[in-house]
Motif scaffolding. Structure first.
Motif, PDB file in Angstrom:
ATOM      1  N   LEU A 264       0.830  -1.207   0.000  1.00 47.62           N
ATOM      2  CA  LEU A 264       0.000   0.000   0.000  1.00 47.62           C
ATOM      3  C   LEU A 264       0.864   1.256   0.000  1.00 47.62           C
ATOM      4  O   LEU A 264       0.560   2.240  -0.690  1.00 47.62           O
ATOM      5  CB  LEU A 264      -0.926  -0.014   1.216  1.00 47.62           C
ATOM      6  N   ILE A 265       1.957   1.214   0.760  1.00 49.63           N
ATOM      7  CA  ILE A 265       2.897   2.344   0.751  1.00 49.63           C
ATOM      8  C   ILE A 265       3.530   2.478  -0.630  1.00 49.63           C
ATOM      9  O   ILE A 265       3.675   3.578  -1.170  1.00 49.63           O
ATOM     10  CB  ILE A 265       3.975   2.162   1.830  1.00 49.63           C
ATOM     11  N   ALA A 266       3.907   1.330  -1.212  1.00 49.46           N
ATOM     12  CA  ALA A 266       4.512   1.343  -2.546  1.00 49.46           C
ATOM     13  C   ALA A 266       3.537   1.904  -3.576  1.00 49.46           C
ATOM     14  O   ALA A 266       3.928   2.665  -4.473  1.00 49.46           O
ATOM     15  CB  ALA A 266       4.943  -0.064  -2.938  1.00 49.46           C
ATOM     16  N   LEU A 267       2.263   1.534  -3.457  1.00 48.99           N
ATOM     17  CA  LEU A 267       1.249   2.038  -4.390  1.00 48.99           C
ATOM     18  C   LEU A 267       1.114   3.550  -4.275  1.00 48.99           C
ATOM     19  O   LEU A 267       1.076   4.257  -5.293  1.00 48.99           O
ATOM     20  CB  LEU A 267      -0.096   1.359  -4.111  1.00 48.99           C
ATOM     21  N   ALA A 268       1.062   4.050  -3.045  1.00 53.99           N
ATOM     22  CA  ALA A 268       0.939   5.493  -2.844  1.00 53.99           C
ATOM     23  C   ALA A 268       2.171   6.214  -3.388  1.00 53.99           C
ATOM     24  O   ALA A 268       2.051   7.240  -4.086  1.00 53.99           O
ATOM     25  CB  ALA A 268       0.750   5.797  -1.359  1.00 53.99           C
ATOM     26  N   GLY A 269       3.351   5.683  -3.072  1.00 51.02           N
ATOM     27  CA  GLY A 269       4.577   6.316  -3.545  1.00 51.02           C
ATOM     28  C   GLY A 269       4.714   6.275  -5.052  1.00 51.02           C
ATOM     29  O   GLY A 269       5.124   7.263  -5.686  1.00 51.02           O
ATOM     30  N   ALA A 270       4.362   5.132  -5.652  1.00 46.29           N
ATOM     31  CA  ALA A 270       4.461   4.994  -7.106  1.00 46.29           C
ATOM     32  C   ALA A 270       3.476   5.926  -7.808  1.00 46.29           C
ATOM     33  O   ALA A 270       3.792   6.518  -8.850  1.00 46.29           O
ATOM     34  CB  ALA A 270       4.204   3.547  -7.515  1.00 46.29           C
ATOM     35  N   THR A 271       2.272   6.067  -7.238  1.00 44.89           N
ATOM     36  CA  THR A 271       1.275   6.959  -7.832  1.00 44.89           C
ATOM     37  C   THR A 271       1.762   8.405  -7.814  1.00 44.89           C
ATOM     38  O   THR A 271       1.643   9.145  -8.809  1.00 44.89           O
ATOM     39  CB  THR A 271      -0.062   6.849  -7.079  1.00 44.89           C
ATOM     40  N   LEU A 272       2.320   8.822  -6.667  1.00 38.50           N
ATOM     41  CA  LEU A 272       2.846  10.183  -6.546  1.00 38.50           C
ATOM     42  C   LEU A 272       4.018  10.398  -7.499  1.00 38.50           C
ATOM     43  O   LEU A 272       4.062  11.408  -8.219  1.00 38.50           O
ATOM     44  CB  LEU A 272       3.278  10.436  -5.105  1.00 38.50           C
ATOM     45  N   ARG A 273       4.949   9.462  -7.516  1.00 42.25           N
ATOM     46  CA  ARG A 273       6.133   9.607  -8.373  1.00 42.25           C
ATOM     47  C   ARG A 273       5.745   9.620  -9.841  1.00 42.25           C
ATOM     48  O   ARG A 273       6.253  10.420 -10.630  1.00 42.25           O
ATOM     49  CB  ARG A 273       7.111   8.462  -8.092  1.00 42.25           C
ATOM     50  N   CYS A 274       4.846   8.727 -10.223  1.00 39.38           N
ATOM     51  CA  CYS A 274       4.400   8.671 -11.615  1.00 39.38           C
ATOM     52  C   CYS A 274       3.703   9.971 -12.009  1.00 39.38           C
ATOM     53  O   CYS A 274       3.900  10.483 -13.117  1.00 39.38           O
ATOM     54  CB  CYS A 274       3.463   7.476 -11.806  1.00 39.38           C
ATOM     55  N   GLY A 275       2.906  10.535 -11.087  1.00 40.27           N
ATOM     56  CA  GLY A 275       2.223  11.787 -11.380  1.00 40.27           C
ATOM     57  C   GLY A 275       3.189  12.940 -11.568  1.00 40.27           C
ATOM     58  O   GLY A 275       3.037  13.750 -12.495  1.00 40.27           O
ATOM     59  N   VAL A 276       4.201  13.029 -10.703  1.00 39.14           N
ATOM     60  CA  VAL A 276       5.190  14.105 -10.801  1.00 39.14           C
ATOM     61  C   VAL A 276       5.984  13.995 -12.109  1.00 39.14           C
ATOM     62  O   VAL A 276       6.171  14.983 -12.829  1.00 39.14           O
ATOM     63  CB  VAL A 276       6.140  14.082  -9.585  1.00 39.14           C
ATOM     64  N   LEU A 277       6.454  12.778 -12.401  1.00 39.91           N
ATOM     65  CA  LEU A 277       7.230  12.592 -13.628  1.00 39.91           C
ATOM     66  C   LEU A 277       6.362  12.779 -14.867  1.00 39.91           C
ATOM     67  O   LEU A 277       6.835  13.272 -15.890  1.00 39.91           O
ATOM     68  CB  LEU A 277       7.861  11.196 -13.629  1.00 39.91           C
ATOM     69  N   GLY A 278       5.089  12.401 -14.765  1.00 41.41           N
ATOM     70  CA  GLY A 278       4.170  12.606 -15.884  1.00 41.41           C
ATOM     71  C   GLY A 278       3.955  14.097 -16.151  1.00 41.41           C
ATOM     72  O   GLY A 278       3.891  14.525 -17.301  1.00 41.41           O
ATOM     73  N   LEU A 279       3.871  14.888 -15.078  1.00 40.05           N
ATOM     74  CA  LEU A 279       3.716  16.339 -15.213  1.00 40.05           C
ATOM     75  C   LEU A 279       4.946  16.937 -15.872  1.00 40.05           C
ATOM     76  O   LEU A 279       4.840  17.785 -16.778  1.00 40.05           O
ATOM     77  CB  LEU A 279       3.476  16.960 -13.852  1.00 40.05           C
ATOM     78  N   LYS A 280       6.126  16.498 -15.452  1.00 43.10           N
ATOM     79  CA  LYS A 280       7.366  16.985 -16.055  1.00 43.10           C
ATOM     80  C   LYS A 280       7.423  16.639 -17.536  1.00 43.10           C
ATOM     81  O   LYS A 280       7.824  17.456 -18.369  1.00 43.10           O
ATOM     82  CB  LYS A 280       8.567  16.385 -15.331  1.00 43.10           C
ATOM     83  N   LEU A 281       6.979  15.418 -17.863  1.00 43.07           N
ATOM     84  CA  LEU A 281       6.973  15.001 -19.270  1.00 43.07           C
ATOM     85  C   LEU A 281       6.006  15.839 -20.085  1.00 43.07           C
ATOM     86  O   LEU A 281       6.309  16.225 -21.221  1.00 43.07           O
ATOM     87  CB  LEU A 281       6.588  13.508 -19.335  1.00 43.07           C
ATOM     88  N   ALA A 282       4.855  16.140 -19.513  1.00 38.79           N
ATOM     89  CA  ALA A 282       3.873  16.976 -20.224  1.00 38.79           C
ATOM     90  C   ALA A 282       4.392  18.385 -20.443  1.00 38.79           C
ATOM     91  O   ALA A 282       4.173  18.987 -21.510  1.00 38.79           O
ATOM     92  CB  ALA A 282       2.563  16.999 -19.432  1.00 38.79           C
ATOM     93  N   LEU A 283       5.092  18.950 -19.459  1.00 42.11           N
ATOM     94  CA  LEU A 283       5.614  20.304 -19.569  1.00 42.11           C
ATOM     95  C   LEU A 283       6.717  20.413 -20.614  1.00 42.11           C
ATOM     96  O   LEU A 283       6.952  21.491 -21.181  1.00 42.11           O
ATOM     97  CB  LEU A 283       6.126  20.795 -18.220  1.00 42.11           C
ATOM     98  N   ARG A 284       7.414  19.313 -20.873  1.00 37.57           N
ATOM     99  CA  ARG A 284       8.445  19.326 -21.909  1.00 37.57           C
ATOM    100  C   ARG A 284       7.852  19.453 -23.303  1.00 37.57           C
ATOM    101  O   ARG A 284       8.519  19.846 -24.230  1.00 37.57           O
ATOM    102  CB  ARG A 284       9.262  18.024 -21.828  1.00 37.57           C
TER     103      ARG A 284
END
Length: 284
Positions: A264-284
């Motif tokens: 559950l911790i891994a799921l929360a962390g992966a969701t947050l990390r994926c969202g942040v990196l996805g935002l960075k990818l979109a901004l590029r």
């Protein structure tokens, strides 16, 4: 001829050509069959097919993922040893000869990984310990590891270094280039196809170790140069999503914490990390 080679390709034909050329240059007599399993859903370039007439080309009508594509070719393989090789990786030194002799002397080794270099010649973190929640902060691609590669926590996760000169038992080795004993596959089974992309190599090595087979990093073989990212640059969103999905799947599969709290911790962390990196990818 002791080795079959399996390459899974996804819209990476230019790098694939360099990869196949590398196989032609080094100890070609040791290779039996080279399989290219293509998930691109497009036709193979005619010039590539003509340049490598000995390759078995297997084209899928849909992107079935890495593990399933490997299993397709694995079912056809007949050589004693099978090498999984990324299309953006190039064999650049004696690999097959040293490994064949060594594997024959070490019959309980199920999977071996050679020395893998980055494009700039630095050693890639291809041999690692089984991931924990700390791997998110100290794994091979983590920011802290890139900024401070010699910190003790990263060194605990990533085992490759220039100081390792002998074959060393490890938890798992990278699927960018791993050599598998085919008789051991009969014992352990093929890759888990629930892993669409990423972490299937860690899972496979874990299953091999659980069945009593050794996983070894062998820096005396190769090297293989891995141009990281070339194979995923044409599907960055897909790669980002499946990297994190597969990480959570891996945690869930081996989680022994009460009520799967670790997952559950891994799921929360992966969701947050994926969202942040996805935002960075979109901004590029």
């Amino acid at each position: 001829m002791s080795f079959d080679v399996i390459i899974v390709n996804y819209s990476c034909h230019e790098a694939l050509g360099r990869c196949l050329s590398g196989l032609e240059r080094w100890e070609r007599s040791k290779l039996d069959t080279v399989y290219v399993v293509d998930n691109s859903q497009t036709s193979f370039p005619d010039d590539l097919v003509r340049q490598f007439p000995g390759v078995i080309w297997l084209a899928n009508n849909e992107n079935v993922g890495f593990a399933r594509a490997v299993n397709q070719a694995l079912a056809k393989a007949t050589a004693p040893y099978v090498c999984l090789l990324n299309p953006d990786a190039e064999v650049s030194g004696p690999l097959w000869g040293p490994l064949e002799e060594w594997l024959e002397r070490n019959s309980r080794v199920g999977i071996v990984g050679p020395k893998i270099l980055n494009t700039d010649g630095s050693i890639q973190g291809s041999a690692r310990t089984f991931p924990t929640l700390a791997t998110a902060f100290f794994g091979r691609t983590a920011l802290i590891s890139r900024l401070f590669p010699d910190n003790p926590f990263t060194k605990t996760n990533i085992l490759t270094s220039r100081s390792i000169c002998e074959a060393t038992d490890v938890d798992w080795v990278s699927g960018a280039c791993m050599i598998v004993r085919r008789s051991a596959v009969k014992d352990v089974g093929p890759m888990d196809q629930k892993f669409f992309l990423y972490w299937e190599d860690c899972d496979w090595c874990t299953r091999f170790r659980s069945a009593g087979w050794k996983i070894v990093y062998h820096p005396g073989a190769g090297p293989v140069v891995h141009h990281v990212g070339q194979a995923s640059k044409n599907a960055r969103w897909l790669a980002l999503y499946h990297f994190h999905r597969s990480a959570v799947l891996l945690y869930w599969k081996y989680d022994r914490t009460p009520a799967r709290i670790g997952s559950l911790i891994a799921l929360a962390g992966a969701t947050l990390r994926c969202g942040v990196l996805g935002l960075k990818l979109a901004l590029r």
